[in-house]
Design a protein around this motif. Structure first.
Motif, short mmCIF file in Angstrom:
data_model
loop_
_atom_site.label_atom_id
_atom_site.label_comp_id
_atom_site.label_asym_id
_atom_site.label_seq_id
_atom_site.Cartn_x
_atom_site.Cartn_y
_atom_site.Cartn_z
N TYR A 10 0.86 -1.19 0.00
CA TYR A 10 0.00 0.00 0.00
C TYR A 10 0.89 1.23 0.00
O TYR A 10 1.77 1.37 0.86
CB TYR A 10 -0.92 0.01 1.22
N ILE B 73 -2.77 -3.62 6.74
CA ILE B 73 -3.71 -3.96 5.67
C ILE B 73 -5.07 -3.30 5.92
O ILE B 73 -5.64 -2.63 5.05
CB ILE B 73 -3.88 -5.49 5.56
N ASP C 109 -6.76 -0.65 3.26
CA ASP C 109 -7.61 -1.25 2.23
C ASP C 109 -9.00 -0.62 2.26
O ASP C 109 -9.70 -0.67 3.27
CB ASP C 109 -7.72 -2.76 2.47
#
Length: 310
Positions: A27, A38, A42
């Motif tokens: 990312y 995450i 996300d």
């Protein structure tokens, strides 16, 4: 010859590490180290990010020294959960905290884990079980929690020290329910539920404000006092039921107190450690503890609490 063998081992290890690192989610040009890396990045998990933050659970998901596997409900899955709860249900509190902890395990979990195997979640006494998929979803991976509902995995996102298995639903533990009716039905406190309904108290029990403790006698406890209840007036029966509700949330193990307020005016309950309840005319023990629902917490007890009846 020996040198060549060592060199081969080093190269194999390096290639393996590179391949494993290549699978790590990235990312903003940075590889994820923890599950929180995450979840916080996300966009499909932004609702999960918000409720994790609201319930103070970031540290549990962001510690590279204590890797976790997180079963991450999508935004749509959490929206469906919120829609199923009464309007105004607090999204920061014991109910949602226990649901979130059901989705985290210290075990390393693969979507290929054998059907029927389970791992312990961070919600005490609860497990997550791999079950046969009926939809043929992501790696035919499906999972079940304490209440028996099944969700399907749609994606697995790997970090260096953790992983997030994205799921299309919420795994429900055995200590977090959508209503008092669901609690009483699941744990077989149906006599109590019937008594509450007969006096039109179900909506009051489910009301999200005030947050409350409901002491629910077992079916056997109700059967034991059936003869006595038959001699009471409707007003007295209502007083008995009201005496089983406190406008304060208390969880076991109890801290001893002599004056827990109840909704029956002027009358209190006593609590003794770890799970005793002292009424005006008798005592009870919590036998089904700390079951959270939008209105507060349900404590199943082994006797009907008898107040002072004038």
């Amino acid at each position: 010859m020996k040198f060549a063998a060592v060199l081969c081992l080093v190269l194999a290890a390096s290639i393996g590490a590179f391949a494993e690192d290549a699978d790590v989610a990235t990312y903003g040009g940075k590889k994820a180290t923890t599950a929180w890396d995450i979840i916080s990045a996300d966009s499909n998990l932004s609702t999960l990010k918000a409720v994790v933050e609201a319930n103070g659970l970031v540290a549990a998901l962001d510690d590279p020294k204590r890797p976790v596997t997180v079963f991450g409900p999508t935004n749509a899955a959490l929206a469906a959960l919120v829609a199923a709860l009464p309007a105004g249900t607090p999204l920061a509190g014991p109910l949602v905290t226990n649901i979130l902890l059901q989705h985290v395990t210290r075990s390393k979990v693969s979507p290929f884990m054998r059907v029927g195997r389970s791992v312990a979640s961070l919600n005490p006494g609860n497990r997550i079980t791999r079950v046969a998929s009926t939809t043929g979803g992501h790696k035919a991976s499906a999972w079940r929690g304490g209440q028996g509902n099944t969700v399907a995995a749609t994606q697995t996102l790997k970090a260096k020290k953790a992983s997030v298995i994205v799921i299309d639903g919420v795994i429900l533990p055995n200590n977090a329910f959508a209503s008092i009716q669901a609690v009483a039905t699941f744990y077989n406190y149906t006599s109590f539920l019937g008594a509450v309904a007969s006096f039109n108290l179900t909506d009051a029990a489910n009301a999200v404000s005030p947050q409350k403790t409901v002491f629910g006698p077992s079916n056997a406890a109700f059967a034991a006092v059936a003869g006595v209840v038959a001699t009471l007036t409707p007003e007295q029966v209502l007083a008995v039921l009201t005496y089983h509700v406190s406008p304060t949330v208390v969880a076991t193990p109890f801290k001893a107190t002599a004056a827990l307020p109840t909704l029956l005016a002027g009358q209190t309950l006593g609590l003794t450690a770890p799970a005793g309840v002292v009424a005006a005319d008798n005592n009870a023990t919590v036998v089904t503890s700390n079951i959270y629902y939008p209105g507060g917490v349900f404590q199943g007890i082994n006797a009907v609490l008898i107040p002072a009846l004038g």
